[in-house]
Design a protein around this motif. Structure first.
Motif, short mmCIF file in Angstrom:
data_model
loop_
_atom_site.label_atom_id
_atom_site.label_comp_id
_atom_site.label_asym_id
_atom_site.label_seq_id
_atom_site.Cartn_x
_atom_site.Cartn_y
_atom_site.Cartn_z
N ILE A 1 7.81 1.07 -8.87
CA ILE A 1 8.39 0.07 -7.98
C ILE A 1 9.88 0.36 -7.82
N ILE B 1 7.04 -8.42 -9.64
CA ILE B 1 5.98 -7.43 -9.45
C ILE B 1 4.65 -8.13 -9.20
N MET C 1 6.59 -0.80 -3.60
CA MET C 1 5.78 -0.18 -4.65
C MET C 1 4.94 0.97 -4.13
#
Length: 251
Positions: free
Chosen positions: A13, A63, A96
Motif C-alpha cells: 500500500i 487499510i 494498494m
C-alpha cells in the motif's frame, strides 16, 4: 516477491496525499502517517508494533476500510457504521497493489469494537455453526475471540487483527499462534497490530516498527516488547523495587 504468486493477497500500500490533505490535522500529523511512503506485506504474517499513538492501528484501520471492511470490524458483509465519515479520512488516500487472486474470506478484528460485532451477529444472525455454539455473548471475551478465530477464519483468507492479545491469556495467545500458523499453511495472510511478544515470535514474520521517525523493519530479537518483557521477568524483584520506590521529589 514472486509477482505471479497468489499470496500475498495484499502486496503493498502507499498514500496519495493531494492538496486537500492538511498534514497538521489528525491522522495526517502522526509521523508514521505523514511520512508514509510504501508498505510491502509478507505473504504470511506482517506485524505492526510501536508505542500507543504511533499510528499502527490508524493505518491498519485505513487499510481495512480501503479494502471494503466496516469501521467496526467483522467480515465485509457487516457495515455497522458509516465508513465514509471522518474516521475514514486516511482510507480515501490509500492506494494498494493486490494479487491477481482474491482471498475467498476476510475479517477485520478490532478489540475495541468486537462487542458491537458480536452483538450484531447474535441478534441479527443468531448462533451459527460458523461461530460455534453457544452464542458469542454467552462466552467470555477471550472465548468469543477464539471461537471466531477457530470457526470463522478459513483457508485462503485475508485477516486484519488489531491487538488480538487484549482478549487472550498467555495460554490462549499460544493457541492463537498455532491457529494462525494452520491458516497460513492453508494459504491465508495476516496483518496484525500487537504488543504481544508471544505473537511477535511467529517464525519468519515481517515486523514493522512505528515510531517518531516513521516505519522501519525490525527483527524480533530487537523489539522493545521482547527486551522489556525479558528484562522484567529475569529481574522482576529489582524492577518492581525501582518502579514502586517512593518519589522523594514529590514533596
Amino acid at each position: 516477491m514472486n509477482k505471479f504468486a497468489a499470496k500475498p493477497y495484499l502486496q503493498r500500500i502507499w498514500p496519495e496525499f493531494g492538496n486537500d490533505v492538511d498534514l497538521s490535522e489528525f491522522p495526517f500529523n502522526v509521523p508514521a502517517v505523514r511520512d508514509l511512503q510504501q508498505i510491502e506485506f509478507h505473504a504470511d504474517v506482517t506485524f505492526f508494533v510501536g508505542e500507543n499513538g504511533s499510528g499502527k492501528s490508524t493505518i491498519l484501520e485505513a487499510i481495512a476500510l480501503a479494502l471494503g471492511f466496516g469501521v467496526e470490524g467483522g467480515p465485509m458483509s457487516i457495515q455497522l457504521l458509516d465508513t465514509l465519515g471522518e474516521r475514514s479520512a486516511l482510507a480515501r488516500h490509500i492506494r494498494m497493489s493486490r494479487s491477481f487472486k482474491r482471498p475467498k474470506y476476510g475479517y477485520f478484528m478490532r478489540a475495541e469494537s468486537f462487542f458491537n460485532v458480536a452483538t450484531y451477529m447474535d441478534k441479527e444472525i443468531g448462533a451459527s455453526w460458523s461461530y460455534g455454539v453457544p452464542a458469542l455473548h454467552a462466552r467470555s471475551h477471550g472465548e468469543a475471540f477464539m471461537s471466531v478465530l477457530l470457526n470463522k477464519f478459513r483457508s485462503d483468507g485475508l485477516y486484519l487483527l488489531d491487538e488480538p492479545e487484549a482478549a487472550l491469556s498467555p495460554n490462549r495467545q499460544l493457541a492463537a499462534l498455532r491457529a494462525i500458523d494452520q491458516l497460513v499453511q492453508q494459504r491465508s495472510q495476516f496483518i496484525i497490530v500487537t504488543h504481544s511478544p508471544i505473537l511477535l515470535a511467529y517464525p519468519n514474520a515481517k515486523i514493522l516498527a512505528f515510531d517518531g521517525s516513521g516505519i522501519s523493519e525490525i527483527a524480533y530479537e530487537d523489539t522493545e516488547h521482547l527486551a522489556v518483557t525479558r528484562d522484567f521477568l529475569n529481574h522482576y524483584p529489582r524492577r518492581l523495587e525501582q518502579l514502586l520506590a517512593p518519589d522523594l521529589d514529590s514533596d
